[in-house]
Design a protein around this motif. Structure first.
Motif, PDB file in Angstrom:
ATOM      1  N   GLY A 133       1.370  19.004   8.276  1.00  0.00           N
ATOM      2  CA  GLY A 133       0.071  18.481   8.678  1.00  0.00           C
ATOM      3  C   GLY A 133      -0.124  17.053   8.217  1.00  0.00           C
ATOM      4  N   TRP A 134       0.220  16.785   6.966  1.00  0.00           N
ATOM      5  CA  TRP A 134       0.095  15.423   6.429  1.00  0.00           C
ATOM      6  C   TRP A 134       0.938  14.440   7.254  1.00  0.00           C
ATOM      7  CZ3 TRP A 134       0.916  15.946   0.383  1.00  0.00           C
ATOM      8  CH2 TRP A 134      -0.071  16.763  -0.140  1.00  0.00           C
ATOM      9  N   THR A 135       2.176  14.857   7.552  1.00  0.00           N
ATOM     10  CA  THR A 135       3.102  13.987   8.282  1.00  0.00           C
ATOM     11  C   THR A 135       2.582  13.680   9.677  1.00  0.00           C
ATOM     12  OG1 THR A 135       4.998  14.843   7.035  1.00  0.00           O
ATOM     13  CG2 THR A 135       5.463  13.790   9.148  1.00  0.00           C
ATOM     14  N   ALA A 136       2.084  14.702  10.364  1.00  0.00           N
ATOM     15  CA  ALA A 136       1.556  14.494  11.715  1.00  0.00           C
ATOM     16  C   ALA A 136       0.362  13.556  11.691  1.00  0.00           C
ATOM     17  CB  ALA A 136       1.173  15.835  12.336  1.00  0.00           C
ATOM     18  N   LEU A 137      -0.551  13.770  10.757  1.00  0.00           N
ATOM     19  CA  LEU A 137      -1.752  12.943  10.678  1.00  0.00           C
ATOM     20  C   LEU A 137      -1.407  11.508  10.286  1.00  0.00           C
ATOM     21  CD1 LEU A 137      -4.803  12.588  10.750  1.00  0.00           C
ATOM     22  CD2 LEU A 137      -4.932  13.593   8.454  1.00  0.00           C
ATOM     23  N   TRP A 138      -0.575  11.352   9.275  1.00  0.00           N
ATOM     24  CA  TRP A 138      -0.213  10.013   8.818  1.00  0.00           C
ATOM     25  C   TRP A 138       0.544   9.250   9.912  1.00  0.00           C
ATOM     26  CZ3 TRP A 138      -1.479   7.421   4.383  1.00  0.00           C
ATOM     27  CH2 TRP A 138      -0.794   6.221   4.138  1.00  0.00           C
ATOM     28  N   GLY A 139       1.500   9.923  10.529  1.00  0.00           N
ATOM     29  CA  GLY A 139       2.312   9.259  11.542  1.00  0.00           C
ATOM     30  C   GLY A 139       1.505   8.781  12.733  1.00  0.00           C
ATOM     31  N   LEU A 140       0.530   9.565  13.136  1.00  0.00           N
ATOM     32  CA  LEU A 140      -0.287   9.193  14.292  1.00  0.00           C
ATOM     33  C   LEU A 140      -1.324   8.131  13.940  1.00  0.00           C
ATOM     34  CD1 LEU A 140      -0.768  12.742  15.821  1.00  0.00           C
ATOM     35  CD2 LEU A 140       0.484  10.852  16.888  1.00  0.00           C
ATOM     36  N   PHE A 276       8.952   6.641   8.665  1.00  0.00           N
ATOM     37  CA  PHE A 276       8.085   7.018   7.555  1.00  0.00           C
ATOM     38  C   PHE A 276       8.500   8.384   7.030  1.00  0.00           C
ATOM     39  CE2 PHE A 276       6.201   8.969  11.206  1.00  0.00           C
ATOM     40  CZ  PHE A 276       5.520  10.093  10.765  1.00  0.00           C
ATOM     41  N   PHE A 277       8.327   8.583   5.723  1.00  0.00           N
ATOM     42  CA  PHE A 277       8.683   9.827   5.045  1.00  0.00           C
ATOM     43  C   PHE A 277       7.516  10.289   4.190  1.00  0.00           C
ATOM     44  CE2 PHE A 277      13.363   8.674   5.332  1.00  0.00           C
ATOM     45  CZ  PHE A 277      13.710   9.778   6.082  1.00  0.00           C
ATOM     46  N   SER A 278       7.518  11.564   3.861  1.00  0.00           N
ATOM     47  CA  SER A 278       6.416  12.119   3.074  1.00  0.00           C
ATOM     48  C   SER A 278       6.197  11.430   1.721  1.00  0.00           C
ATOM     49  CB  SER A 278       6.590  13.630   2.887  1.00  0.00           C
ATOM     50  OG  SER A 278       7.833  13.932   2.308  1.00  0.00           O
ATOM     51  N   PRO A 279       7.234  10.939   1.027  1.00  0.00           N
ATOM     52  CA  PRO A 279       6.939  10.231  -0.230  1.00  0.00           C
ATOM     53  C   PRO A 279       6.002   9.033  -0.051  1.00  0.00           C
ATOM     54  CG  PRO A 279       9.274  10.766  -0.122  1.00  0.00           C
ATOM     55  CD  PRO A 279       8.683  11.103   1.228  1.00  0.00           C
ATOM     56  N   ASP A 280       5.927   8.501   1.188  1.00  0.00           N
ATOM     57  CA  ASP A 280       5.064   7.347   1.443  1.00  0.00           C
ATOM     58  C   ASP A 280       3.585   7.679   1.257  1.00  0.00           C
ATOM     59  OD1 ASP A 280       7.443   6.199   2.212  1.00  0.00           O
ATOM     60  OD2 ASP A 280       7.034   6.291   4.365  1.00  0.00           O
ATOM     61  N   PHE A 281       3.221   8.951   1.446  1.00  0.00           N
ATOM     62  CA  PHE A 281       1.793   9.292   1.420  1.00  0.00           C
ATOM     63  C   PHE A 281       1.492  10.486   0.524  1.00  0.00           C
ATOM     64  CE2 PHE A 281       3.891  10.631   5.370  1.00  0.00           C
ATOM     65  CZ  PHE A 281       3.823  12.010   5.279  1.00  0.00           C
ATOM     66  N   MET A 282       2.406  10.787  -0.399  1.00  0.00           N
ATOM     67  CA  MET A 282       2.160  11.893  -1.333  1.00  0.00           C
ATOM     68  C   MET A 282       0.854  11.688  -2.097  1.00  0.00           C
ATOM     69  SD  MET A 282       4.591  14.389  -1.713  1.00  0.00           S
ATOM     70  CE  MET A 282       5.007  14.711  -3.422  1.00  0.00           C
ATOM     71  N   ASP A 283       0.560  10.441  -2.444  1.00  0.00           N
ATOM     72  CA  ASP A 283      -0.645  10.169  -3.230  1.00  0.00           C
ATOM     73  C   ASP A 283      -1.918  10.288  -2.405  1.00  0.00           C
ATOM     74  OD1 ASP A 283       0.020   7.908  -1.711  1.00  0.00           O
ATOM     75  OD2 ASP A 283      -0.952   6.545  -3.116  1.00  0.00           O
TER      76      ASP A 283
END
Length: 334
Positions: A133-140, A276-283
């Protein structure tokens, strides 16, 4: 239970043959060092990106796993023992542990977090409220800058991240096009998710279908990479954006693959391509989860789960990711 079963990585997989590279092992129940947590797994998340960790590549976003060690993956479960002041026995937690019945976790290294155990379906911590979910939201929103009226294309649209990207793009007011394999998946995307058009990459002429999209594709959420880009890049709109999330077509072997023949279209159409990868938006997880939870509670977003039972059947579940045998999130229930 006095023993623990886990999957061990013994060699680098040869092509699609992952099974011969791993073995199911048994050990005495692990003992904890100071600062560690023992998690009794309820669910293991099957994620295609972990295939890269099995290679010997040193230029990935995460170091290669050492041979003879436990296979690493996301774990959702309850704390059984704790030598860490932030985690108590009974806490529901999610983080990077091992493909094991009981995972030994160093919270700071594993991104271990306590998650809400009051939600109706805790699997959503691997679905709408998890990394997919995080990846989809961040990527879009962040990477591709999708806005209302955009034409958005999603590859692997019936996969764990793709199904969420399709729904989020709709919530953002975009016209959504999905790439998936087989008529059943395409029908499901149109009937259940309401995408504008689902394209069967196994049977349809991708380039010809996309050429009919008025104005071209403004944003491409790419889970696949590989040769498919040659059909897509020429059909992007001027100043289009490609949010590169995964390289499913290239995870075999060492994952390097080949670049697209139509690379020149990036220049001709002034495209922006960003990985982009999940470590980019873990915070940013708390903020992303809050928005996603609101949509979940409103019934605007959901995900199907493909659940396989038993640690011994991990490889059966994992293989679905690469054979297109799933719709939605692939999990193993322990």
């Amino acid at each position: 239970m006095s023993t623990n079963r886990f999957w061990q990585l013994n060699k680098r997989p040869d092509g699609e043959d992952v099974a011969s590279a791993l073995s199911l092992e048994t050990e005495p129940m692990p003992t904890l060092a100071e600062g560690e947590v023992l998690v009794r797994a309820t669910y293991l998340s099957m994620d295609a990106g972990t295939r890269m960790w099995m290679t010997e590549r040193e230029d990935s976003y995460q170091p290669a796993l050492e041979l003879g060690t436990k296979m690493v993956g996301l774990v959702l479960g309850h704390v059984l023992q704790s030598q860490h002041s932030d985690f108590a026995v009974g806490d529901l937690v999610r983080g990077f542990g091992q493909w094991a019945e009981h995972a030994v976790v160093q919270p700071e290294l594993a991104g271990l977090v306590k998650v809400d155990d009051t939600i109706a379906d805790i699997r959503q911590h691997f679905g709408v409220l998890g990394f997919n979910g995080w990846t989809a939201l961040w990527g879009l929103e962040e990477t591709a800058g999708v806005k209302a009226g955009d034409n958005v294309l999603v590859s692997a649209a019936a996969g764990a991240t793709g199904v969420l990207a399709c729904q989020i793009a709709k919530i953002l007011g975009a016209n959504v096009y999905g790439l998936a394999g087989g008529p059943d998946k395409c029908r499901w995307l149109e009937d259940s998710l309401g995408v504008t058009k689902a394209i069967d990459y196994k049977r349809d002429d991708i380039a010809a279908t996309l050429a009919e999209v008025e104005g071209g594709i403004n944003a491409y959420f790419d889970n696949v990479g590989g040769p498919m880009l040659d059909d897509i890049l020429p059909n992007m709109a001027l100043y289009g954006r490609v949010a590169l999330c995964g390289l499913l077509a290239q995870y075999k072997g060492d994952g390097r693959g080949q670049g697209p023949e139509n690379f020149d279209q990036i220049l001709m159409k002034r495209l922006r391509v960003e990985g982009f990868f999940s470590p980019d938006f873990m915070d940013q997880g708390e903020r992303l989860s809050a928005k996603l939870k609101s949509w979940l509670e409103q019934g605007l977003i959901d995900t199907p789960f493909d659940v396989t039972n038993g640690i011994e059947n991990v490889l059966t579940a994992y293989d679905k990711l690469f054979q297109g045998g799933n719709i939605g999130k692939v999990l193993v229930k322990i």
